[in-house]
Every structure is written in C-alpha cells, then in structure tokens.
Design an enzyme around this catalytic site. Structure first.
Site, short mmCIF file in Angstrom:
data_model
loop_
_atom_site.label_atom_id
_atom_site.label_comp_id
_atom_site.label_asym_id
_atom_site.label_seq_id
_atom_site.Cartn_x
_atom_site.Cartn_y
_atom_site.Cartn_z
N TRP A 103 77.91 -43.80 26.69
CA TRP A 103 78.28 -42.37 26.74
C TRP A 103 77.14 -41.55 27.31
O TRP A 103 77.37 -40.58 28.04
CB TRP A 103 78.74 -41.88 25.37
CG TRP A 103 79.96 -42.63 24.91
CD1 TRP A 103 80.04 -43.53 23.90
CD2 TRP A 103 81.26 -42.58 25.51
NE1 TRP A 103 81.31 -44.04 23.83
CE2 TRP A 103 82.08 -43.48 24.79
CE3 TRP A 103 81.81 -41.88 26.59
CZ2 TRP A 103 83.42 -43.69 25.12
CZ3 TRP A 103 83.16 -42.08 26.91
CH2 TRP A 103 83.94 -42.97 26.17
N ASP A 174 75.14 -34.72 22.25
CA ASP A 174 76.50 -35.24 22.11
C ASP A 174 76.57 -35.87 20.72
O ASP A 174 76.03 -36.95 20.49
CB ASP A 174 76.78 -36.28 23.20
CG ASP A 174 78.14 -36.97 23.01
OD1 ASP A 174 78.86 -36.61 22.06
OD2 ASP A 174 78.46 -37.86 23.82
N LYS A 198 86.77 -38.29 15.73
CA LYS A 198 86.09 -39.30 14.91
C LYS A 198 85.77 -38.74 13.52
O LYS A 198 86.27 -39.23 12.53
CB LYS A 198 84.82 -39.78 15.60
CG LYS A 198 85.13 -40.47 16.91
CD LYS A 198 83.95 -40.52 17.84
CE LYS A 198 84.35 -40.81 19.25
NZ LYS A 198 85.04 -42.07 19.46
N1 PMP Z 1 80.56 -39.38 23.45
C1 PMP Z 1 80.61 -40.29 22.47
C2 PMP Z 1 79.37 -40.58 21.66
C3 PMP Z 1 81.81 -40.95 22.21
O1 PMP Z 1 81.87 -41.87 21.24
C4 PMP Z 1 82.96 -40.65 22.98
C5 PMP Z 1 84.31 -41.28 22.74
N2 PMP Z 1 84.36 -42.50 22.18
C6 PMP Z 1 82.84 -39.71 24.01
C7 PMP Z 1 81.63 -39.08 24.20
C8 PMP Z 1 84.01 -39.35 24.88
O2 PMP Z 1 84.81 -38.50 24.16
P1 PMP Z 1 86.17 -37.92 24.70
O3 PMP Z 1 87.14 -39.04 24.73
O4 PMP Z 1 86.50 -36.87 23.68
O5 PMP Z 1 85.94 -37.33 26.05
#
Ligand code: PMP
Length: 361
Positions: A103, A174, A198
């Site tokens: 990520w 994030d 989450k």
């Molecule tokens: N950042 C992290 C730490 C994540 O775990 C995730 C999704 N698993 C995301 C970003 C992406 O999130 P989204 O699907 O809401 O765009």
C-alpha cells in the site's frame, strides 16, 4: 448469533453485532421518523443529526483539536493516495515516503505522478517483514510532507509509534487498517486517512482528519472535488455523501465509546494479538512472518510447513466456523485480521484451533 461465524477477513471485515442490529432497525425506520436511513435526504434534519453525531464521536474518541477537520469522503484510501499529493505536494517540491509494503508503494506511485518522491526508508530489502528504525530514516532537505502507512495489512507489520518528521513538516498517515485500534495523538499529524471497511464500518466511506491550514496549500486550479477545502466548506456534503456508510461508522464509534474508548480497546487488542502470537511462538508448526518487534495488533500473518497444509488449514478452519484466514494473494500463507470488532472469544477459538491443527498434523 448462532447462524454467524467468526470472520477474520482483512476487509470489508467483522462489525460489532450490536451495530448490525441497530442498522437493521435504522434501515426500516430511523429514530421513529417513519423513513429508513437509506431513504433520508442527506440535507434533511435526520441525516444531519447522524453526520453531526458521527463527527462528534470521532472528535471525542481521538480528542481531535478544533483546527482539524473531520471529513467523510468517497473513493477509498486509494483516492487519498492521489488527493494527498495533489493538495500537499507543490510544483517543484519533494514528498518523503516511507515504504513498508504494497500500500505504501501504491501511495508512492500516485505521488510520483504529481511530483518528486524521496523514499526516506524502506523495508523492501527484507520482504517488508519489519518497520524501519528511526535511525534508518533519511529525510530529504525540505519535504512538503512525510507519508507513512501505520499498519501494513498484507505483511502484518505495524509502527509501534509514528515516525518523527523534520520540524514543521506535516506527517501524513494511511491508517486504513489500524485507525482507532489504540490512542492516537492527532496533534503529531497533518493528515490521517482511513478507508472505513476494516476498523470503522462498511466500505464506501473514507475518514480524513486534516489540519485545516494544510487544506489551503492546494492550488485553486485543482478540480473542485479533489480539493480538501471543498469538503471542509461543504461539511462532507459538497455532493451526496455515502449516508448509510456514515451512519454505520457513527454506530461503530458509539460502540467504541461504550467499550471504554481507545485505551480500553488497545488493551483488548493487545490481549487478542498476544493469544495468536503465543501460538506462533510456541509451536514449531506455524511461523510468524513479521519480525517480532514489528508485529501488528490487527493482521497476524503466518505460514505453515507446506502450501498443502496451509490450504488444508484454511479449509478446515472455515468448516469449523473460522473464515477469511487465507493470506493476501500476493504473499500466500495465512492472515488473521483481528480488528477492533473481532470478539476475544473468536480469537480464543482460533488459537485453540491452531494448536489442535498443529498437534494433528
Ligand atoms: N491502505 C491500506 C493500508 C489498506 O489495507 C488498503 C486496503 N486493503 C488500502 C490502502 C486501499 O484501500 P481502498 O480499497 O479503500 O482504496
């Protein structure tokens, strides 16, 4: 409860049972209004109250100061990868990113489209199994901001405390997979974002906590919708917000307050995570993938002796009412996501199942 099983999915993920119950009622008839929450106008009194209550709970829980805005946006954390850079990275500037997983890399890739990125530290050399130490971080001369991922959902690592950026440089986080899993000192941050699916509620809404003065750094030429100040001015109602998702987030935050707030949930999260890490440390059979000093409270990642046994573990666990234990497709193995809403009993059941499976195999 008898027709529900324990859900260890990484997200969308388990929600508190009481929240699901109140959502069922609210879908039918919100607060005796005769109209369900899905059907109310986002500008009507009933939804305005939901929105205000959700924001107020968020501010109380994390003691968010008044010079920070609390926004409920769409587009997931992925849109924040772009919005952060679009709003905070000026032309000719450099943003510093700490690369601790898949990520982080996606966030870096988006910022790279906007301007220069300096990777201040990375744990890619060891397959993202650890969090870089403070003395391994090398900031650039005058970064526009420093970005990090507080919890690495795929690799099962988590920062014990946030990194310290150079003086006056905003820290951007994030926090999608560990927001409100423990107390947070918002003052140390310029901007925090988290997809809700989450630790906060359903998919479809993203929480953004941003120091208001930072929102003024965005160029006026940026499309209106992509400017944080648009959503600050509009009180998250510049256009139709995801009303139901916001309602559920409000209920989750209420549940969190009733559970004793962030100190209490942190204690419970430490207890839950310890139950699983103990199994990993006690058995020869399972092996934790994260370095012990970098282990996550939220995503416990581990391997078995062979892929065949791993598959059998996931399948037998599912049959025993323990679902969602397959690791991310990019890394394989197993992952138990034990977000705030996962009950202690669910983790105890999993720990017991793991010990039993190890004995049998
Ligand atoms: N950042 C992290 C730490 C994540 O775990 C995730 C999704 N698993 C995301 C970003 C992406 O999130 P989204 O699907 O809401 O765009």
């Amino acid at each position: 409860m008898s027709d529900r099983i324990y859900n260890f999915s990484a997200g969308p993920a388990v929600l508190p049972e009481s929240v699901l119950r109140s959502a069922q009622d609210a879908i039918w008839n919100l607060n005796g209004s005769g109209i369900g929450v899905l059907e109310h106008s986002h500008r009507g009194a009933e939804f305005s109250e939901v929105l205000q209550r959700t924001e107020a709970r968020c501010r109380r829980l994390a003691q968010i100061p008044d010079d920070y805005a609390v926004l409920f946006l769409q587009g997931g954390a992925s849109l924040q990868f772009c919005m952060v850079a679009l709003n905070l990275l000026p032309e000719g500037g450099t943003a510093d990113y700490i690369n601790t997983g898949a990520w982080s890399k996606k966030a870096i890739a988006e910022a790279n489209k906007r301007g220069a990125v300096h990777v201040a530290a990375s744990s890619e050399d060891e397959q993202f199994t650890y969090i870089p130490s403070a003395d391994a971080i090398r900031y650039s001369d005058a970064p526009a901001y420093v970005h990090f991922t507080s919890n690495n959902t795929i690799f099962g690592t988590q920062w014990a405390t946030e990194p310290t950026p150079p003086d006056g440089v905003p820290l951007v986080c994030d926090a999608s997979s560990d927001i409100f899993c423990r107390p947070i000192d918002v003052r140390r941050y310029g901007l925090i974002y988290a997809g809700a699916q989450k630790n906060l509620g359903p998919a479809g809404v993203t929480l953004v906590i941003v120091r208001k003065d930072l929102a003024e750094r965005a160029p006026e030429s940026l499309p209106t919708y992509l400017q944080y100040r648009t959503h600050i001015k509009g009180g998250s109602c510049f256009n139709t917000p995801p009303t139901f998702a916001i309602y559920v987030v409000g209920e989750v935050l209420g549940w969190l307050e009733d559970a004793g707030g962030l100190d209490a949930i942190a204690e419970r999260n430490r207890q839950k995570a310890a139950m699983l890490y103990e199994v990993l440390d006690d058995t020869e059979f399972f092996r934790g993938t994260a370095r012990p000093d970098s282990r996550s409270l939220m995503n416990v990642t581990f391997r078995g002796p062979s892929e065949e046994l791993e598959q059998r573990f996931v399948a037998e666990a599912r049959a025993a009412g323990l679902a969602g234990l397959k690791g991310h497709r990019s890394v394989g193995g197993m992952r138990a996501s034990i977000y705030n809403a996962m009950p202690v009993e669910g983790v105890a059941r999993l720990a017991e199942f793991m010990r039993d499976f190890a004995r049998r195999n």
